[in-house]
Design a protein around this motif. Structure first.
Motif, PDB file in Angstrom:
ATOM      1  N   THR A 228      -1.433   8.394  -0.242  1.00 15.77           N
ATOM      2  CA  THR A 228      -1.461   7.016  -1.184  1.00 15.77           C
ATOM      3  C   THR A 228      -0.908   7.442  -2.612  1.00 15.77           C
ATOM      4  O   THR A 228      -0.376   6.428  -3.253  1.00 15.77           O
ATOM      5  CB  THR A 228      -3.049   6.986  -1.713  1.00 15.77           C
ATOM      6  OG1 THR A 228      -3.468   8.103  -2.259  1.00 15.77           O
ATOM      7  CG2 THR A 228      -3.849   6.523  -0.418  1.00 15.77           C
TER       8      THR A 228
ATOM      9  N   LYS B 156      -3.468   8.521   5.204  1.00 12.84           N
ATOM     10  CA  LYS B 156      -2.578   8.031   4.314  1.00 12.84           C
ATOM     11  C   LYS B 156      -2.306   8.690   3.059  1.00 12.84           C
ATOM     12  O   LYS B 156      -3.099   9.148   2.343  1.00 12.84           O
ATOM     13  CB  LYS B 156      -2.838   6.511   3.945  1.00 12.84           C
ATOM     14  CG  LYS B 156      -2.963   5.662   5.097  1.00 12.84           C
ATOM     15  CD  LYS B 156      -3.432   4.179   4.704  1.00 12.84           C
ATOM     16  CE  LYS B 156      -3.452   3.240   5.989  1.00 12.84           C
ATOM     17  NZ  LYS B 156      -4.140   1.781   5.386  1.00 12.84           N
TER      18      LYS B 156
ATOM     19  N   GLN C 129     -10.572  10.598  -2.461  1.00 16.98           N
ATOM     20  CA  GLN C 129      -9.566  10.965  -1.960  1.00 16.98           C
ATOM     21  C   GLN C 129      -9.378  12.492  -2.081  1.00 16.98           C
ATOM     22  O   GLN C 129     -10.034  13.261  -3.012  1.00 16.98           O
ATOM     23  CB  GLN C 129      -8.209  10.193  -2.446  1.00 16.98           C
ATOM     24  CG  GLN C 129      -8.797   8.691  -1.839  1.00 16.98           C
ATOM     25  CD  GLN C 129      -7.501   7.893  -2.457  1.00 16.98           C
ATOM     26  OE1 GLN C 129      -6.335   8.066  -2.748  1.00 16.98           O
ATOM     27  NE2 GLN C 129      -7.746   6.288  -2.401  1.00 16.98           N
TER      28      GLN C 129
END
Length: 533
Positions: free
Chosen positions: A443, A441, A418
């Motif tokens: 997170t 997204k 990520q």
């Protein structure tokens, strides 16, 4: 010896025998030279082509006791005597030395010498055409191709040609472009001289598979890490064309762009790709570049055509799209070049056919900010998904915060594949494909901020069918700029729960005061009613 060359050999033997015995013919004193398309050729045209006819030997005809027309004598035409008695002396002439011979004997020796080249006519023609060029010899006749009605009736004609022995060459052929080089030693003693073009220009094409619909195209787009499929298709000369050559060179050289790396061991060569007919490796040799950015395949065309009757060869392989790929409107160009024999009379004369295809991949620029859309926000964590599956991202340029799609395990990567924003709030994701449905997204939001709702988007690209250039690049998301595939993601601060002294208390006390005032009003109104009564 190839068929065409055997025909020429028969002509030489025939002519030589006539010098000794005299042979009855059906000739007139002149004839026409006619150049036409070979019936087996459908890919070339002689319209607009210029041909030059050079008379190598003069002949004299007469009538014998039976009234038949016969060849009575031979002689060199112009400077061609120097070709035989000069350039051919020594190693090329072997024992056929022309010194101390009278003129008639020299002509006979020249005809005899030509016959010795029956097993290597290409070498003879190379010497002859080089002699013509070096000495600036002017053609005896010129012919221009014209269309008499259709392809079958195309012809180039020289009329009322003086009888003799000729070499006819195409003077307008550009090696590798037209592929037409006509040369042949013929005599016109029987009247018209008909020459059918036997040359052939092979072609090659390259295609790339579109992973959207699995069709073969000139343009495609892919995600970094994809194995991109390529197909090369080369046309082969027929046996009819090969007969003019003592040997035939045919090789494909494929070159990949910097952003593609050949997958070792994926090459498969077919004579029929659709049917899956694989060509045995004995018919070709393969050499892969050390940089893994291309390869060369050299084919034994004579054996392929003879043994398999194939008209095409197909080369299939895959290459991985890497993080070095050009992005967005910059295309990844991939080229194939076919080198082939272009002249049966000059082995060094090579033609070329070339084709290229283009692959694209795309990027997304992200700017993480506070609610004002201008102040960069660090420590926000983002993940990229396709459907419910996370796409792992790897940092490939720390200076620009550029992340690429990584075809590996998240555990191997920092932050689990990520992205965590730094103080600039900027990052770029490269290697995206079109048509796929992606989702960004958040997170984990920075402390004190709310995470955004997921942002879903699909990239759409359109291309110029002629040039392969990318023309439009957009997404279906209202949040993403249509001009440069960029998005600004704003974060808002957290909403506070009710607490003492806060808004909740104010609302509570306010509501209580309203209730108390209402009770007092009702009480006073009741007292007034009682007093009145």
């Amino acid at each position: 010896m190839k068929k065409l060359l055997k025909v020429l050999l028969v002509a030489f033997v025939f002519l030589t025998s006539m010098t000794a015995t005299g042979v009855s013919t059906f000739a007139t004193t002149s004839g026409d030279i006619v150049v036409t398309n070979d019936p087996a050729e459908t890919s070339i045209t002689i319209v607009g082509k210029d041909f030059a006819a050079y008379r190598i030997f003069d002949i004299t005809v007469g009538t014998n006791d039976d009234g038949d027309t016969v060849i009575t004598s031979w002689d060199f035409n112009g400077d061609f005597g120097d070709f035989f008695t000069g350039t051919m002396i020594g190693e090329d002439a072997n024992e056929y030395v022309f010194t101390d011979l009278d003129d008639d004997a020299k002509v006979g020796r020249a005809l005899e010498l030509v016959n010795t080249y029956a097993d290597n006519m290409t070498a003879f023609y190379e010497l002859m055409t080089a002699f013509i060029d070096a000495n600036g010899i002017t053609a005896d006749y010129t012919l221009t191709g014209a269309k008499a009605g259709n392809l079958d009736t195309e012809e180039a004609v020289a009329s009322d040609v003086e009888l003799g022995y000729y070499i006819v060459v195409d003077t307008t052929a550009e090696p590798g472009v037209d592929g037409i080089v006509v040369a042949g030693m013929m005599d016109t003693v029987t009247g018209d001289l008909d020459i059918a073009i036997k040359s052939f220009a092979p072609t090659v094409s390259k295609q790339i598979k579109d992973n959207d619909d699995d069709s073969w195209q000139d343009v495609a787009d892919n995600q970094i890490g994809d194995d991109v499929e390529f197909l090369l298709t080369g046309t082969l000369p027929s046996l009819n064309n090969l007969e003019a050559y003592s040997s035939y060179y045919y090789a494909m050289t494929d070159t990949l762009s910097e952003g593609l790396s050949y997958n070792d061991g994926t090459i498969v060569i077919y004579t029929d790709y659709t049917a899956g007919t694989v060509l045995d490796s004995e018919y070709y040799s393969l050499s892969v570049n050390e940089e893994n950015d291309g390869f060369t395949v050299e084919f034994n065309v004579e054996d392929i055509v003879t043994d398999t009757s194939a008209s095409h060869v197909y080369v299939y392989y895959t290459a991985e799209l890497t993080t070095k790929a050009a992005l967005d409107f910059d295309k990844n160009t991939n080229t194939v070049v076919l080198d082939f024999s272009n002249n049966p009379y000059d082995s060094s004369d090579k033609g070329q056919s070339e084709d290229e295809v283009y692959d694209y991949t795309f990027s997304l620029d992200v700017f993480k900010t506070t609610a004002d859309g201008e102040t960069a926000l660090a420590d926000a964590t983002f993940a990229l998904f396709e459907g419910d599956v996370q796409i792992n991202l790897i940092l490939i340029d720390e200076e620009t915060n550029t992340y690429a799609i990584y075809d590996g395990e998240a555990a191997d990567l920092e932050n689990g594949g990520q992205i965590v924003t730094d103080e600039t709030g900027l990052f770029t994701i490269v290697g995206l494909d079109d048509v796929k449905t992606y989702t960004i997204k958040e997170t984990a939001a920075p402390e004190g901020y709310n995470a955004i709702d997921p942002i879903e988007f699909v990239i759409s690209a359109t291309y110029n069918e002629t040039t392969g250039a990318l023309e439009t690049l957009v997404t279906d998301s209202a949040y993403i700029s249509e001009t440069d595939l960029a998005i600004t993601i704003r974060n808002t601060t957290n909403s506070l729960l009710p607490s003492t002294g806060g808004m909740g208390t104010v609302i509570f006390y306010g509501a209580g005061a309203v209730i108390m005032v209402g009770a007092v009003v009702l009480f006073l109104k009741s007292r007034k009613e009682e007093e009145k009564n």
